[in-house]
Structure formats: structure tokens, C-alpha cells
Design a protein around this motif. Structure first.
Motif, short mmCIF file in Angstrom:
data_model
loop_
_atom_site.label_atom_id
_atom_site.label_comp_id
_atom_site.label_asym_id
_atom_site.label_seq_id
_atom_site.Cartn_x
_atom_site.Cartn_y
_atom_site.Cartn_z
N ARG A 63 0.67 -1.17 0.26
CA ARG A 63 0.14 -0.07 0.09
C ARG A 63 1.17 0.98 0.32
NH1 ARG A 63 -4.52 -1.37 4.24
NH2 ARG A 63 -5.70 -3.24 3.78
N LEU A 64 1.83 0.77 0.85
CA LEU A 64 2.60 2.61 1.21
C LEU A 64 3.30 2.52 -0.74
CD1 LEU A 64 4.58 1.97 4.61
CD2 LEU A 64 2.87 3.71 3.59
N GLU A 65 3.87 1.21 -1.37
CA GLU A 65 4.64 1.40 -2.70
C GLU A 65 3.56 2.34 -3.34
OE1 GLU A 65 6.52 -1.85 -3.03
OE2 GLU A 65 8.04 -1.94 -2.38
N GLU A 66 2.40 2.00 -3.53
CA GLU A 66 1.44 2.21 -4.25
C GLU A 66 0.45 3.42 -4.10
OE1 GLU A 66 -2.57 -0.46 -3.49
OE2 GLU A 66 -1.18 -1.75 -4.90
N SER A 67 0.25 4.26 -2.83
CA SER A 67 0.55 5.24 -2.48
C SER A 67 1.49 5.83 -3.11
CB SER A 67 0.88 5.92 -0.97
OG SER A 67 -0.21 4.80 -0.77
N LEU A 68 2.85 6.03 -2.77
CA LEU A 68 4.69 6.64 -3.52
C LEU A 68 4.71 6.55 -4.86
CD1 LEU A 68 7.42 7.73 -1.95
CD2 LEU A 68 8.63 5.46 -2.53
N ASN A 69 4.02 5.24 -5.78
CA ASN A 69 4.18 5.67 -6.49
C ASN A 69 2.80 6.50 -7.18
OD1 ASN A 69 5.72 3.50 -7.50
ND2 ASN A 69 4.35 1.95 -8.04
N GLU A 70 1.93 6.71 -6.47
CA GLU A 70 1.26 7.78 -7.38
C GLU A 70 1.66 9.43 -7.01
OE1 GLU A 70 -2.68 7.14 -5.02
OE2 GLU A 70 -3.35 5.65 -6.21
N VAL A 71 2.15 9.13 -6.07
CA VAL A 71 2.63 10.65 -5.17
C VAL A 71 3.59 10.84 -6.51
CG1 VAL A 71 4.45 12.12 -3.37
CG2 VAL A 71 1.94 10.04 -2.78
N GLU A 72 4.79 10.53 -6.82
CA GLU A 72 5.92 10.47 -7.85
C GLU A 72 5.64 10.22 -8.96
OE1 GLU A 72 8.58 6.98 -7.17
OE2 GLU A 72 10.54 8.58 -5.78
N HIS A 73 4.39 10.52 -9.37
CA HIS A 73 3.71 10.39 -10.34
C HIS A 73 3.38 11.87 -10.54
CE1 HIS A 73 1.83 9.73 -14.39
NE2 HIS A 73 0.67 10.49 -13.72
N ALA A 74 2.54 12.34 -9.40
CA ALA A 74 2.05 13.38 -9.15
C ALA A 74 3.03 14.69 -9.28
CB ALA A 74 1.57 13.76 -7.84
N LEU A 75 4.46 14.83 -8.39
CA LEU A 75 5.82 15.02 -8.60
C LEU A 75 5.99 15.44 -10.30
CD1 LEU A 75 6.97 14.17 -4.98
CD2 LEU A 75 6.01 16.07 -5.53
N GLN A 76 6.09 14.42 -11.01
CA GLN A 76 6.51 14.08 -12.24
C GLN A 76 6.26 14.93 -13.32
OE1 GLN A 76 6.92 10.07 -12.95
NE2 GLN A 76 8.87 9.59 -12.19
N LYS A 77 4.31 15.20 -12.86
CA LYS A 77 3.09 15.85 -13.74
C LYS A 77 3.50 17.06 -13.36
CE LYS A 77 -0.61 14.73 -14.52
NZ LYS A 77 -2.53 13.91 -13.80
N TYR A 78 4.00 17.54 -11.70
CA TYR A 78 4.22 18.72 -12.04
C TYR A 78 5.87 19.53 -12.50
CZ TYR A 78 4.37 22.99 -8.85
OH TYR A 78 4.34 24.34 -8.25
N GLU A 79 6.56 18.78 -12.38
CA GLU A 79 7.73 19.15 -12.98
C GLU A 79 7.56 19.38 -14.63
OE1 GLU A 79 10.47 16.40 -10.81
OE2 GLU A 79 10.06 17.51 -9.66
N ALA A 80 6.39 18.22 -15.31
CA ALA A 80 6.34 18.14 -16.45
C ALA A 80 5.39 19.34 -17.17
CB ALA A 80 5.70 16.89 -17.08
N GLY A 81 4.87 20.31 -15.95
CA GLY A 81 3.21 21.56 -15.88
C GLY A 81 2.22 21.01 -16.88
N THR A 82 2.17 19.58 -15.98
CA THR A 82 0.65 19.11 -16.15
C THR A 82 -0.11 18.52 -15.03
OG1 THR A 82 1.97 16.62 -16.90
CG2 THR A 82 1.46 18.09 -18.14
#
Ligand SMILES: [Zn+2]
Length: 122
Positions: A63-82
Motif C-alpha cells: 500500500r505504501l509503495e502504491e501511494s509512493l508511486n502516486e505521489v511520485e507520479h504527481a511530482l513528475q506531472k508537476y515538473e512536466a507542467g501537467t
């Protein structure tokens, strides 16, 4: 109304916390290394308590890894401007939804659609 830069800070903090929790759990033992599938000692009765403890920890780690994936994905989106836009339809995600779940990557409609499809597949 929360600025997206504030959500970014929240996500970064969330990521640090998740990493810390995962590290603590992993320090308790190496569940995947201990897990011997099809081992000759694979009798269910023996060490059942230990096994269920291990199972619980595995589920938690997952569960923690799934949450971490989601958070990392959101951070990547932030950096990509999306950041703040739906992964599926590209429309802006509802502000209230982002405030409640900063790592949300789907708008409410697509999320509901996805939940429906997942349910139907079972
Ligand atoms: Zn959408």
C-alpha cells in the motif's frame, strides 16, 4: 484556494514520509527474502502467526509503495507542467479534489469511470 505550489510542497513532504515508513518496515525484516514459495517447510499450520504477521507487513508495504508511486507520479506531472490535469481526458481536475488528494491524477469523472470498469472486470 490552495496554490499548486503548496500542493507540491505537500506532495514532497508526503513522499519523504512514505519513504521513511517504508524504510522502517523494511528494517523490521526482509519479507520478500524470507518468503520461500514452495519450500519443503510449507505446512500451513506451522508458523501461521508469523506468516500472517508477514502477510500484514507485505500488504502494508504494498500500500505504501502504491501511494509512493502516486505521489511520485504527481511530482513528475508537476515538473512536466501537467499537474492538476486529468491523465485520462486532459481536463483540469477539480480543485476540491486536489486539495483533498494532492496526488490525484484523474478527474472525478474518469476516476468514477475507472472504478466502474475495475468493478466490471472482476
Ligand atoms: Zn478525466
Amino acid at each position: 484556494m490552495i496554490e499548486s505550489v503548496e500542493l507540491y510542497e505537500i506532495l514532497k513532504k508526503e513522499k519523504a514520509e512514505l519513504l521513511e515508513k517504508l524504510e522502517q518496515l523494511r528494517a523490521l525484516g526482509q519479507p520478500s527474502a524470507e518468503r520461500k514459495e514452495g519450500s519443503p517447510y510449507g505446512k500451513r499450520e506451522e508458523g501461521a502467526d508469523e506468516a500472517s504477521e508477514l502477510e500484514k507487513r507485505l500488504v502494508l508495504v504494498q500500500r505504501l509503495e502504491e501511494s509512493l508511486n502516486e505521489v511520485e507520479h504527481a511530482l513528475q506531472k508537476y515538473e512536466a507542467g501537467t499537474y492538476g490535469f486529468c491523465d485520462s481526458c486532459g481536463q483540469p481536475i477539480e480543485q476540491g479534489r486536489l486539495e483533498a488528494i494532492p496526488q490525484a491524477s484523474l478527474c472525478l469523472r474518469c476516476k468514477a469511470q475507472q472504478a466502474k470498469e475495475t468493478k466490471g472486470a472482476r
